[in-house]
Design a protein around this motif. Structure first.
Motif, PDB file in Angstrom:
ATOM      1  N   PHE A 235      32.446  36.861  43.134  1.00 58.78           N
ATOM      2  CA  PHE A 235      31.151  37.245  41.757  1.00 58.78           C
ATOM      3  C   PHE A 235      31.215  36.374  40.839  1.00 58.78           C
ATOM      4  O   PHE A 235      30.290  36.007  39.895  1.00 58.78           O
ATOM      5  CB  PHE A 235      32.656  38.729  40.989  1.00 58.78           C
ATOM      6  N   ASN A 236      32.105  34.907  41.374  1.00 56.22           N
ATOM      7  CA  ASN A 236      31.876  33.984  39.919  1.00 56.22           C
ATOM      8  C   ASN A 236      29.880  33.703  40.509  1.00 56.22           C
ATOM      9  O   ASN A 236      29.483  33.206  39.327  1.00 56.22           O
ATOM     10  CB  ASN A 236      33.028  33.079  40.173  1.00 56.22           C
ATOM     11  N   LYS A 237      30.097  33.547  41.896  1.00 58.13           N
ATOM     12  CA  LYS A 237      29.056  33.069  41.908  1.00 58.13           C
ATOM     13  C   LYS A 237      27.731  33.918  41.469  1.00 58.13           C
ATOM     14  O   LYS A 237      26.441  33.131  42.053  1.00 58.13           O
ATOM     15  CB  LYS A 237      28.782  32.690  43.993  1.00 58.13           C
ATOM     16  N   ARG A 238      28.039  34.930  41.075  1.00 53.48           N
ATOM     17  CA  ARG A 238      27.151  35.490  40.228  1.00 53.48           C
ATOM     18  C   ARG A 238      26.935  35.723  38.978  1.00 53.48           C
ATOM     19  O   ARG A 238      26.589  37.148  38.807  1.00 53.48           O
ATOM     20  CB  ARG A 238      26.888  37.009  41.656  1.00 53.48           C
ATOM     21  N   SER A 239      27.434  35.750  38.352  1.00 52.33           N
ATOM     22  CA  SER A 239      28.552  36.085  37.135  1.00 52.33           C
ATOM     23  C   SER A 239      28.472  34.236  35.910  1.00 52.33           C
ATOM     24  O   SER A 239      28.810  33.792  37.107  1.00 52.33           O
ATOM     25  CB  SER A 239      29.830  37.245  37.049  1.00 52.33           C
ATOM     26  N   THR A 240      28.778  34.922  34.993  1.00 52.96           N
ATOM     27  CA  THR A 240      29.181  33.581  33.831  1.00 52.96           C
ATOM     28  C   THR A 240      30.841  33.748  34.039  1.00 52.96           C
ATOM     29  O   THR A 240      31.490  32.679  32.855  1.00 52.96           O
ATOM     30  CB  THR A 240      28.477  34.023  32.449  1.00 52.96           C
ATOM     31  N   PHE A 241      31.009  34.816  34.371  1.00 55.10           N
ATOM     32  CA  PHE A 241      32.760  34.572  34.087  1.00 55.10           C
ATOM     33  C   PHE A 241      33.605  33.306  35.109  1.00 55.10           C
ATOM     34  O   PHE A 241      33.367  33.323  36.675  1.00 55.10           O
ATOM     35  CB  PHE A 241      33.550  35.954  34.283  1.00 55.10           C
ATOM     36  N   SER A 242      34.453  32.951  35.166  1.00 55.29           N
ATOM     37  CA  SER A 242      35.503  32.305  35.529  1.00 55.29           C
ATOM     38  C   SER A 242      36.494  32.603  36.972  1.00 55.29           C
ATOM     39  O   SER A 242      36.481  34.289  36.326  1.00 55.29           O
ATOM     40  CB  SER A 242      36.223  31.025  34.243  1.00 55.29           C
TER      41      SER A 242
ATOM     42  N   ILE B 264      38.482  36.669  36.085  1.00 55.49           N
ATOM     43  CA  ILE B 264      37.531  37.863  37.057  1.00 55.49           C
ATOM     44  C   ILE B 264      39.374  38.276  37.710  1.00 55.49           C
ATOM     45  O   ILE B 264      39.494  38.979  37.821  1.00 55.49           O
ATOM     46  CB  ILE B 264      36.407  37.529  37.754  1.00 55.49           C
TER      47      ILE B 264
END
Length: 205
Positions: A153-160, A164
């Motif tokens: 998910f980190n690779k596809r979002s701005t969240f660390s 997450i």
């Protein structure tokens, strides 16, 4: 010319070989730190980690299943998901990390907690846990299925990664209220808050 090319490839593969084993060494150290945090600070004080580790702790508490075995069984599907997206090297490093963690928790299980002071349990347990997890992730592995999801998910979002993981673990900590009680659940949440801050800090170093 041919000799130079051979020397170049030999040097390249030697460097790659050394770097891979350097990764294994750091992952070993990271997984060992997590084992120490779990068995010598958290578990015996009814403070849980998050993710699959937290689920394994809960299962161990309500059944006779050993934590190390639960970790291997529950993490396997997530690691194969990670293999599909992150490659064979990720799978090898993660299986190595979870094997060290499982063995470490088994070896340290007979030893008592270093402290029963809630403040020390939360702070020291959280820092050691977060540092260990951060080292494993930084060198290309994972100790927990939820970390695999967080990395993807980190690779596809701005969240660390830490944010997450914290979101996923909120639900696990909430369920621990019914197993260990409200106070222990709050301690667990506080411990993981420190741990995820330490994870993010160690990944930025």
């Amino acid at each position: 010319m041919y000799k130079k090319r051979v020397n170049y490839y030999l040097s390249y593969y030697r460097s790659a070989f050394i770097y891979f084993y350097k990764r294994l060494f750091y992952i070993f150290c990271g997984a060992l730190l997590v084992s120490i945090s779990l068995q010598l600070f958290l578990i015996k004080n009814h403070v849980i980690d998050g993710g699959i580790v937290g689920v394994s702790i809960i299962l161990s508490h309500i059944s006779s299943i050993e934590i190390g075995l639960s970790l291997l069984l529950l993490n396997t599907p997530f690691f194969f998901i990670g293999y599909s997206y992150l490659g064979k090297r990720f799978l090898i490093l993660s299986l190595f990390a979870i094997s060290v963690l499982s063995l470490g928790t088994h070896v340290l299980e007979p030893y008592p907690s270093i402290t029963n002071n809630p403040f020390l349990v939360i702070v020291l347990g959280g820092v050691i846990l977060g540092l260990g997890v951060g080292i494993v992730i930084r060198f290309g592995g994972s100790l927990d299925g939820t970390e695999v999801l967080a990395i993807l998910f980190n690779k596809r979002s701005t969240f660390s990664i830490g944010q997450i993981v914290m979101f996923i673990n909120f639900f696990i900590f909430s369920s621990s209220i019914f197993i260990f009680g409200l106070k222990e659940a709050v301690f667990s949440l506080a411990t993981f808050f420190i741990a995820y801050k330490t994870i993010d800090f160690s990944l930025k170093l």
